[in-house]
Design a protein around this motif. Structure first.
Motif, PDB file in Angstrom:
ATOM      1  N   GLY A  50      -7.823  -0.995   2.505  1.00 48.88           N
ATOM      2  CA  GLY A  50      -7.355   0.364   2.704  1.00 48.88           C
ATOM      3  C   GLY A  50      -8.382   1.377   2.210  1.00 48.88           C
ATOM      4  O   GLY A  50      -9.423   0.996   1.688  1.00 48.88           O
ATOM      5  N   HIS A  73       0.855  -1.190   0.000  1.00 52.06           N
ATOM      6  CA  HIS A  73       0.000   0.000   0.000  1.00 52.06           C
ATOM      7  C   HIS A  73       0.892   1.241   0.000  1.00 52.06           C
ATOM      8  O   HIS A  73       1.851   1.324   0.788  1.00 52.06           O
ATOM      9  N   ALA A  77      -5.262  -0.686  -1.801  1.00 56.15           N
ATOM     10  CA  ALA A  77      -4.648  -1.676  -2.692  1.00 56.15           C
ATOM     11  C   ALA A  77      -5.309  -3.027  -2.446  1.00 56.15           C
ATOM     12  O   ALA A  77      -5.528  -3.420  -1.297  1.00 56.15           O
TER      13      ALA A  77
END
Length: 283
Positions: free
Chosen positions: A243, A195, A239
């Protein structure tokens, strides 16, 4: 007989006149010498530069992330730990008087490792279903700009204790977060997902206490403790259906050593002597 009486009377008159002359003689006044008057100037005031170094112990308040998919909810990390790091600081300030000073400081917190994890459905993704545990690794660094005020509590020999407080902001920069989820029964793990890291300015306040030691009249060593609270903010982005995430802020406990150099010269004591009066001369 009459001559004898007149002679005795003349002797008495002469003795009385001599005694009267002795009584009338003015006494000699002692010459008074005035003691020197010593005047000590106030403590030096003016601009100063400072530099600091130290070690920072961090207490992270937690982290959370948005879990996509059917849950579509925000989930807290089961654990969130931020390792300690070093710090460097510099600043410019002004000594207002012997009791009060202010400065503006810039501090850098070196790269610090974040280790976190999640359990259960929050960690489940792809090949990992059911009871899973994630391992989440990232790094963080921070830059703080604070306006501070201090009260010096009096000088004892060469030592001056102080207390203070500060307000300002901290720019927190997170590196990318690497997330790997594995089944608790050992059946397998997902591929590591990365991420993108986030950066943001956060409100920060600080409390300080310590003591300065006079090395010279211009140079002072500073030994102190600072507590700093940094508000929460963005941590990483979206991602693979997970998130974004954010941290809940952290406290920083700092052991610091440094030095301050005060411009404007050293205070000097001045000594003034009164002119002595000339002695009285009697003729």
């Amino acid at each position: 007989m009459r001559r004898t009486l007149f002679g005795a009377f003349a002797v008495m008159l002469a003795a009385g006149a001599s005694h009267a002359a002795d009584v009338a003689q003015p006494a000699m006044d002692p010459v008074l010498m005035s003691a020197p008057e010593v005047t000590v100037q106030e403590a030096a005031t003016g601009w100063y530069l400072r530099g600091d170094a130290g070690y920072a112990f961090k207490d992270m308040k937690g982290a959370k992330f948005y879990q996509g998919g059917s849950s579509a909810s925000t989930t807290d990390f089961s654990s969130a730990h931020l390792k300690d790091s070093f710090l460097l600081g510099a600043g410019v300030g002004y000594q207002i008087n012997s009791a009060l000073r202010t400065d503006l400081t810039f501090d850098y917190l070196s790269r610090s490792k974040f280790e976190g994890s999640t359990h259960g459905s929050g960690a489940a993704f792809g090949a990992c279903v059911g009871n899973c545990t994630s391992s989440d690794i990232s790094h963080m660094r921070a830059y703080s700009l604070l306006a501070n005020a201090y009260v010096d509590l009096g000088t004892f020999g060469y030592v001056t204790p102080y207390v203070g407080g500060g307000l300002g902001g901290t720019y927190v920069k997170w590196d990318k977060l690497k997330n790997t989820s594995c089944a608790d029964n050992g059946s397998g793990c997902d591929s590591t997902v990365e991420h993108g890291g986030k950066g943001s300015w956060r409100f920060t306040y600080a409390l300080m206490a310590g003591a300065t030691v006079d090395v010279t009249c211009n140079l002072k060593a500073d030994i102190g403790y600072r507590y700093r609270h940094v508000e929460g903010g963005d941590m990483f982005g979206f991602a693979s259906n997970g998130g974004p995430g954010s941290d809940k802020g952290f406290d920083v406990h700092e052991a610091r050593v440094g030095a301050r150099y005060l411009f404007g010269g050293c205070p000097q004591a001045s000594v003034t002597y009164d002119e002595p009066q000339p002695p009285l001369v009697y003729k």
